[in-house]
Motif scaffolding. Sequence first.
Motif, PDB file in Angstrom:
ATOM      1  N   LEU A  78       1.259  -1.557  -0.097  1.00  0.00           N
ATOM      2  CA  LEU A  78      -0.133  -0.372  -0.096  1.00  0.00           C
ATOM      3  C   LEU A  78       1.213   1.595  -0.155  1.00  0.00           C
ATOM      4  O   LEU A  78       1.409   1.603   0.971  1.00  0.00           O
ATOM      5  CB  LEU A  78      -0.597   0.116   1.213  1.00  0.00           C
ATOM      6  N   SER A  79       0.816   2.262  -1.361  1.00  0.00           N
ATOM      7  CA  SER A  79       1.454   3.951  -0.966  1.00  0.00           C
ATOM      8  C   SER A  79       0.740   4.431  -1.639  1.00  0.00           C
ATOM      9  O   SER A  79      -0.480   4.572  -2.273  1.00  0.00           O
ATOM     10  CB  SER A  79       3.252   3.105  -1.804  1.00  0.00           C
ATOM     11  N   TRP A  80       1.012   5.418  -1.495  1.00  0.00           N
ATOM     12  CA  TRP A  80       0.709   6.620  -2.070  1.00  0.00           C
ATOM     13  C   TRP A  80       1.544   7.224  -3.266  1.00  0.00           C
ATOM     14  O   TRP A  80       2.567   8.050  -3.191  1.00  0.00           O
ATOM     15  CB  TRP A  80       0.293   7.967  -0.986  1.00  0.00           C
ATOM     16  N   ASP A  81       1.157   7.022  -4.592  1.00  0.00           N
ATOM     17  CA  ASP A  81       1.385   6.851  -5.671  1.00  0.00           C
ATOM     18  C   ASP A  81       0.873   8.417  -6.656  1.00  0.00           C
ATOM     19  O   ASP A  81       0.016   8.077  -6.703  1.00  0.00           O
ATOM     20  CB  ASP A  81       1.407   6.189  -6.405  1.00  0.00           C
ATOM     21  N   ILE A  82       2.370   9.429  -6.655  1.00  0.00           N
ATOM     22  CA  ILE A  82       1.706  10.636  -7.233  1.00  0.00           C
ATOM     23  C   ILE A  82       2.029  10.445  -8.812  1.00  0.00           C
ATOM     24  O   ILE A  82       3.188  10.281  -9.831  1.00  0.00           O
ATOM     25  CB  ILE A  82       2.571  11.470  -6.919  1.00  0.00           C
ATOM     26  N   TYR A  83       0.966  10.669  -9.622  1.00  0.00           N
ATOM     27  CA  TYR A  83       1.775  10.793 -11.177  1.00  0.00           C
ATOM     28  C   TYR A  83       1.366  12.297 -11.546  1.00  0.00           C
ATOM     29  O   TYR A  83       0.360  13.158 -11.312  1.00  0.00           O
ATOM     30  CB  TYR A  83       0.648   9.701 -11.330  1.00  0.00           C
ATOM     31  N   MET A  84       1.730  12.668 -12.186  1.00  0.00           N
ATOM     32  CA  MET A  84       1.361  13.558 -14.106  1.00  0.00           C
ATOM     33  C   MET A  84       1.179  13.051 -14.396  1.00  0.00           C
ATOM     34  O   MET A  84       1.464  11.940 -15.250  1.00  0.00           O
ATOM     35  CB  MET A  84       2.383  14.100 -13.727  1.00  0.00           C
ATOM     36  N   ILE A  85      -0.287  13.322 -15.100  1.00  0.00           N
ATOM     37  CA  ILE A  85      -1.100  13.216 -15.992  1.00  0.00           C
ATOM     38  C   ILE A  85      -1.252  14.971 -17.314  1.00  0.00           C
ATOM     39  O   ILE A  85      -2.032  15.596 -17.142  1.00  0.00           O
ATOM     40  CB  ILE A  85      -2.479  12.593 -15.667  1.00  0.00           C
ATOM     41  N   ARG A  86      -1.728  13.577 -18.247  1.00  0.00           N
ATOM     42  CA  ARG A  86      -1.903  14.439 -19.551  1.00  0.00           C
ATOM     43  C   ARG A  86      -2.493  13.957 -20.431  1.00  0.00           C
ATOM     44  O   ARG A  86      -2.831  12.341 -20.270  1.00  0.00           O
ATOM     45  CB  ARG A  86      -1.113  14.903 -20.565  1.00  0.00           C
ATOM     46  N   ARG A  87      -3.906  14.003 -21.296  1.00  0.00           N
ATOM     47  CA  ARG A  87      -4.463  13.766 -22.158  1.00  0.00           C
ATOM     48  C   ARG A  87      -3.873  12.514 -22.820  1.00  0.00           C
ATOM     49  O   ARG A  87      -3.543  13.197 -23.558  1.00  0.00           O
ATOM     50  CB  ARG A  87      -5.697  13.957 -22.718  1.00  0.00           C
ATOM     51  N   ARG A  88      -4.181  11.071 -23.192  1.00  0.00           N
ATOM     52  CA  ARG A  88      -3.764  10.694 -24.486  1.00  0.00           C
ATOM     53  C   ARG A  88      -3.277  10.404 -25.499  1.00  0.00           C
ATOM     54  O   ARG A  88      -4.849  11.553 -26.242  1.00  0.00           O
ATOM     55  CB  ARG A  88      -4.144   8.914 -24.061  1.00  0.00           C
ATOM     56  N   ASN A  89      -2.253  10.799 -26.522  1.00  0.00           N
ATOM     57  CA  ASN A  89      -2.506  10.787 -27.701  1.00  0.00           C
ATOM     58  C   ASN A  89      -2.801  12.304 -27.998  1.00  0.00           C
ATOM     59  O   ASN A  89      -2.849  12.442 -29.200  1.00  0.00           O
ATOM     60  CB  ASN A  89      -3.286  10.210 -28.827  1.00  0.00           C
ATOM     61  N   GLU A  90      -2.323  13.128 -27.246  1.00  0.00           N
ATOM     62  CA  GLU A  90      -2.482  15.047 -27.430  1.00  0.00           C
ATOM     63  C   GLU A  90      -0.843  15.590 -26.979  1.00  0.00           C
ATOM     64  O   GLU A  90      -0.219  15.156 -26.560  1.00  0.00           O
ATOM     65  CB  GLU A  90      -3.386  15.273 -26.540  1.00  0.00           C
ATOM     66  N   LYS A  91      -0.479  16.249 -28.459  1.00  0.00           N
ATOM     67  CA  LYS A  91      -0.166  17.329 -28.147  1.00  0.00           C
ATOM     68  C   LYS A  91      -0.442  18.545 -27.704  1.00  0.00           C
ATOM     69  O   LYS A  91      -1.031  18.731 -26.978  1.00  0.00           O
ATOM     70  CB  LYS A  91       0.876  18.104 -29.542  1.00  0.00           C
ATOM     71  N   LEU A  92       0.747  18.337 -26.789  1.00  0.00           N
ATOM     72  CA  LEU A  92       0.608  19.899 -25.258  1.00  0.00           C
ATOM     73  C   LEU A  92       1.669  21.190 -26.434  1.00  0.00           C
ATOM     74  O   LEU A  92       2.359  20.983 -26.662  1.00  0.00           O
ATOM     75  CB  LEU A  92       0.935  19.574 -23.828  1.00  0.00           C
ATOM     76  N   PRO A  93       0.582  22.447 -25.700  1.00  0.00           N
ATOM     77  CA  PRO A  93       1.829  24.149 -26.497  1.00  0.00           C
ATOM     78  C   PRO A  93       2.509  23.545 -26.007  1.00  0.00           C
ATOM     79  O   PRO A  93       3.249  22.569 -24.639  1.00  0.00           O
ATOM     80  CB  PRO A  93       0.812  24.513 -25.279  1.00  0.00           C
ATOM     81  N   LEU A  94       3.497  24.101 -26.161  1.00  0.00           N
ATOM     82  CA  LEU A  94       5.358  24.804 -26.307  1.00  0.00           C
ATOM     83  C   LEU A  94       5.039  24.313 -24.366  1.00  0.00           C
ATOM     84  O   LEU A  94       6.609  23.894 -23.549  1.00  0.00           O
ATOM     85  CB  LEU A  94       6.138  25.112 -26.738  1.00  0.00           C
ATOM     86  N   ARG A  95       4.523  25.471 -23.898  1.00  0.00           N
ATOM     87  CA  ARG A  95       5.262  26.545 -22.834  1.00  0.00           C
ATOM     88  C   ARG A  95       4.689  24.719 -21.670  1.00  0.00           C
ATOM     89  O   ARG A  95       5.221  24.429 -20.548  1.00  0.00           O
ATOM     90  CB  ARG A  95       4.485  26.930 -22.130  1.00  0.00           C
ATOM     91  N   LEU A  96       3.612  24.182 -21.791  1.00  0.00           N
ATOM     92  CA  LEU A  96       3.198  23.274 -21.178  1.00  0.00           C
ATOM     93  C   LEU A  96       4.518  21.708 -21.583  1.00  0.00           C
ATOM     94  O   LEU A  96       4.278  20.955 -20.027  1.00  0.00           O
ATOM     95  CB  LEU A  96       1.820  22.613 -21.530  1.00  0.00           C
ATOM     96  N   GLU A  97       4.654  21.140 -22.167  1.00  0.00           N
ATOM     97  CA  GLU A  97       5.792  20.468 -22.839  1.00  0.00           C
ATOM     98  C   GLU A  97       6.623  21.063 -21.764  1.00  0.00           C
ATOM     99  O   GLU A  97       7.477  19.832 -21.852  1.00  0.00           O
ATOM    100  CB  GLU A  97       5.878  19.933 -24.626  1.00  0.00           C
ATOM    101  N   GLU A  98       7.366  22.092 -21.769  1.00  0.00           N
ATOM    102  CA  GLU A  98       8.235  22.443 -21.033  1.00  0.00           C
ATOM    103  C   GLU A  98       8.023  21.826 -19.374  1.00  0.00           C
ATOM    104  O   GLU A  98       8.714  21.443 -18.862  1.00  0.00           O
ATOM    105  CB  GLU A  98       8.420  23.689 -21.161  1.00  0.00           C
ATOM    106  N   LEU A  99       7.444  22.329 -19.218  1.00  0.00           N
ATOM    107  CA  LEU A  99       6.083  22.182 -18.049  1.00  0.00           C
ATOM    108  C   LEU A  99       6.444  20.406 -16.938  1.00  0.00           C
ATOM    109  O   LEU A  99       7.020  20.367 -16.119  1.00  0.00           O
ATOM    110  CB  LEU A  99       5.637  23.124 -17.540  1.00  0.00           C
ATOM    111  N   TRP A 100       5.782  20.023 -18.002  1.00  0.00           N
ATOM    112  CA  TRP A 100       5.499  18.614 -17.915  1.00  0.00           C
ATOM    113  C   TRP A 100       6.999  17.766 -18.092  1.00  0.00           C
ATOM    114  O   TRP A 100       7.458  17.072 -17.020  1.00  0.00           O
ATOM    115  CB  TRP A 100       5.201  17.972 -19.381  1.00  0.00           C
TER     116      TRP A 100
END
Length: 226
Positions: free
Chosen positions: A186-208
């Motif tokens: 049992l653990s508390w697993d933190i994930y960062m998520i984005r919509r699958r198969n979608e390209k992010l704007p450049l600044r959000l890709e940079e943040l990711w």
Amino acid sequence: MVENVQDRLREEKKYIPLAIGYGIMHSLSTNMWNNYLHAHKGVTEFRPLDMPDYAAEREVLDRRVDLGFTIGPVDESCFEARLLKRSRMYLILAQTHHLYQKETVCIEDIKHFGRFAYSRSFKSRENIERFCRAHGFEYTSHYESSDLASLIQMSTENRGIFIIPECYADLGRIGVRYVPLPKNELSWDIYMIRRRNEKLPLRLEELWNYCIAFCNQHHAHTLDDK
């Protein structure tokens, strides 16, 4: 009038809305966010929306935000997900609880005591239920809520047992015992998520990419099961 509209659009563009599950921003370290903002001072600001895990995922799926932070497991048919950090979870035992003085406490020991539960909007609820079921009992509760602060406070007052991630545990507190549960179960697993198969704007890709790099540097050691 045109200048006012352009000013407003520029102002809106610099804000990045993020849907973040409760506790995650603190757990990942406020330095992660502050360092990024300092490097983009005057250009980028965050608008973090704190909410339960499932609500954060819904914000991403419904396109109200492009990036979110949630607790696993994650449905990878809907999201591209990156595991950033894994934390222990703890039983809270007040000093007046019968189990407080027991030398070794395991999850089976709580079967006959009153318990609190997260509401169904939290993945931790389901994770805890699966964990307890694997140990031979159902995690039923006499009170459930989305108000985690109240559940924690009531547990420290010996009004019920509650299970929390490490970011909520005041491990130095006198009169309260925090019993670590096996991280490989049992653990508390933190994930960062984005919509699958979608390209992010450049600044959000940079943040990711920035968030992944920061967590690789500061939290990679948490991803083992020990």
